[in-house]
Design an enzyme around this catalytic site. Structure first.
Site, mmCIF file in Angstrom:
data_model
loop_
_atom_site.group_PDB
_atom_site.id
_atom_site.type_symbol
_atom_site.label_atom_id
_atom_site.label_comp_id
_atom_site.label_asym_id
_atom_site.label_seq_id
_atom_site.Cartn_x
_atom_site.Cartn_y
_atom_site.Cartn_z
ATOM 1 N N CYS A 84 -29.471 -30.223 29.944
ATOM 2 C CA CYS A 84 -29.062 -31.570 30.357
ATOM 3 C C CYS A 84 -29.605 -31.925 31.737
ATOM 4 O O CYS A 84 -29.465 -33.069 32.179
ATOM 5 C CB CYS A 84 -27.550 -31.693 30.327
ATOM 6 S SG CYS A 84 -26.875 -31.345 28.687
ATOM 7 N N HIS A 337 -24.792 -40.344 27.362
ATOM 8 C CA HIS A 337 -25.448 -39.093 27.755
ATOM 9 C C HIS A 337 -26.492 -38.675 26.726
ATOM 10 O O HIS A 337 -26.293 -37.709 25.982
ATOM 11 C CB HIS A 337 -24.385 -38.011 27.946
ATOM 12 C CG HIS A 337 -24.897 -36.722 28.513
ATOM 13 N ND1 HIS A 337 -26.041 -36.624 29.280
ATOM 14 C CD2 HIS A 337 -24.392 -35.457 28.424
ATOM 15 C CE1 HIS A 337 -26.228 -35.362 29.619
ATOM 16 N NE2 HIS A 337 -25.259 -34.632 29.118
#
Lengths: 392, 130
Positions: A84, A337
């Site tokens: 991420c 996200h």
């Protein structure tokens, strides 16, 4: 040493676009950024492209040349992967190339397509950011890992699910008018507390969404901006600080489970690089993949003392009206996200916020200094960048 | 999940040893006393290459825990299940809690064991209340 400036930003709408291909999402964001920067796409020297799970969700490897092709570039291209934190790492590579004088114009982008697979499959792909043997085979998921951190934090400092809920409520409120946000809807503390449990003490609304989207930046050297042949290039925001640190990948390897040393180290590098101490930061976008992550991030960044980060939203200090607005974009929680795009999106949003181009710019002081914190895994990777107005 | 037909040296050796009554699972200790899980050629803490296998205590305490309700496909039939991090002395590790999840608490004593998960039948590291 040349300085890296942000000449253009480009975003797709973040949300559920299950049938849109990664190459299409990326091409849209790249085109927006190129148009925003007013650069000739043939002038771009290199593409730094971030993607985490495309080999799973689209069965597509070798994405760097594919995305250069999609964006109509005739330059070299590198794919960057650090879970991420992939997007933040792509930014750092571009900043370093510009500072070394190797690159004048770079396209930095991140893209993730996640909703064309089931939630369970996406959860599995995300779990590949953890230790495949010593964590994942024992059933560890990322909501599970952050839940383990949350319980360890509560055990040490106290704090409640209500405190975490206030972080989610704040970030949803910030996303309300953000046209790029996945969720443009307000929620209440009760909504968070009543939502289905994912991994206790974290419920569905403590968790960031599974989001499709792309984000791009055009980074240029100050030499390029100031060249007489580029009068149409405007880049009032500089990346003045960059920091990057890693840690052992498994959460259980940390001495203290509610601390993230990689963020402490990365932020120290960035503050030193920018010559801007934490007390000078006016706004921040932090990696709130789960509500507890925002509390821990604020402490690791030196913006709050240990045990205090969890109360910042409850005390109205990190809300849009507070002394240190955090995640004015809506954050990963409400803006969404798309994992490898998030680190790039943070800088897109901060640039819009700092230049009066964001619905929440009214909450940003003049000449503000801004910080972006992007994490991979349980912060086994951390990127911190500081953005500031260029001295005129 | 990765095929279990081909063993993963280190991880599977650890589970093999834990599965047999008169054997003890081994961890890696460096010359400066840092413990880590195998396989290792270098200490992840200090970079020492002077490493030796040491018997890992089979018991420890719960440091933190969570019950997972949203699993990956490999744990679909196992959910909800409880994952803990246990401190066994030289190091901490992650295990599935094999007991009544209502009773799990920070500081409680556990012992390590190996069981097969419900969904895939693959072996995993479990912790039982002592």
């Amino acid at each position: 040493m040349p300085q890296a400036r942000i000449a253009g930003v480009g975003l797709t709408e973040f949300g559920e676009h299950p049938s849109r291909t990664g190459r299409d999402l990326f091409a849209e964001a790249a085109t927006h950024a190129i148009d925003d920067a007013n650069v000739d796409r043939r002038r771009i020297d290199h593409l730094y492209f971030a993607n985490f799970m495309g080999a799973d969700t689209e069965r597509q490897g070798h994405q760097a040349p594919l995305m250069a092709e999609a964006a109509g570039l005739n330059c070299s291209a590198t794919r960057v992967e650090s879970a991420c934190a992939s997007g933040g790492l792509a930014v750092r590579h571009a900043v370093q190339a510009i500072r070394r004088g190797r690159t004048d114009v770079a396209l930095v982008g991140g893209m993730e397509r996640m909703n064309n697979v089931s939630t369970a499959s996406a959860t599995e792909s995300l779990s590949k950011a953890a230790d495949a043997f010593w964590e994942v085979r024992q059933g560890m998921t990322f909501p599970g890992a952050y839940a383990l951190m949350a319980r360890a934090y509560f055990d040490e400092h106290g704090g409640t699910r209500e405190d975490l809920a206030e972080i989610a409520v704040k970030n949803h409120s910030n996303a309300l008018n953000n046209e790029y946000a996945h969720y443009q809807q307000e929620i209440t503390v009760d909504d968070v507390l009543d939502a289905p449990m994912i991994a206790d003490p974290l419920g569905l609304y403590d968790s960031s969404a599974i989001t499709d989207g792309a984000a791009c930046l055009i980074l240029v050297s100050d030499d390029y901006v100031n060249h007489p042949n580029t009068p149409d290039i405007h880049a009032p925001i500089a990346i003045t600080g960059t920091g990057h640190s890693v840690d052992q990948i498994a959460l259980h390897s940390r001495d203290t489970l509610w601390k993230t040393p990689a963020a402490v180290s990365a932020s120290a590098q960035a503050y030193n690089d920018a010559n801007t101490p934490p007390g000078d930061i006016d706004i921040a976008e932090v990696h709130d993949c789960f509500t507890i992550a925002e509390a821990i991030a604020l402490e690791s960044l030196g913006l709050y003392d240990h045990g205090e980060g969890i109360h910042a939203a409850t005390n109205d200090e990190t809300t849009k009206h507070g002394t240190l607005p955090v995640n004015l974009s809506g954050g990963l929680k409400a803006k969404g996200h798309p994992v490898a795009a998030s680190g790039v999106s943070q800088l897109c949003e901060l640039t819009r916020l700092l230049t009066d181009r964001h619905p929440n710019s009214e909450y940003v002081p003049d000449d503000a200094s801004a910080l972006a914190h992007n994490a991979g895994g349980t912060v086994a990777s951390c990127l911190v960048h500081i953005l500031e107005h260029v001295d005129q | 999940m990765t095929s279990q037909n081909t063993p993963d040296d280190g991880y599977d050796d650890f589970l093999d040893a834990l599965s047999v009554d008169d054997e003890t699972a081994q961890y890696v200790e460096c010359s400066n006393g840092h413990g880590s899980l195998p396989p290792r050629r270098v200490c992840p803490v200090c970079g020492s290459t002077s490493l030796s296998d040491k018997p890992l205590p089979n018991t420890g305490t719960v440091v933190t825990y969570t019950t997972i309700h949203a699993p990956t496909p490999d744990f679909d039939a196992d959910a909800p299940y409880t994952v803990i991090i246990a401190d066994v002395g030289p190091l901490k590790l992650t295990a599935i809690y094999d007991g009544d999840r209502q009773d799990v608490s920070i500081g409680m004593d556990i012992s390590l064991t190996v069981k097969n998960t419900e969904t895939t039948g693959d072996r995993a590291l479990y912790a039982q209340p002592v």
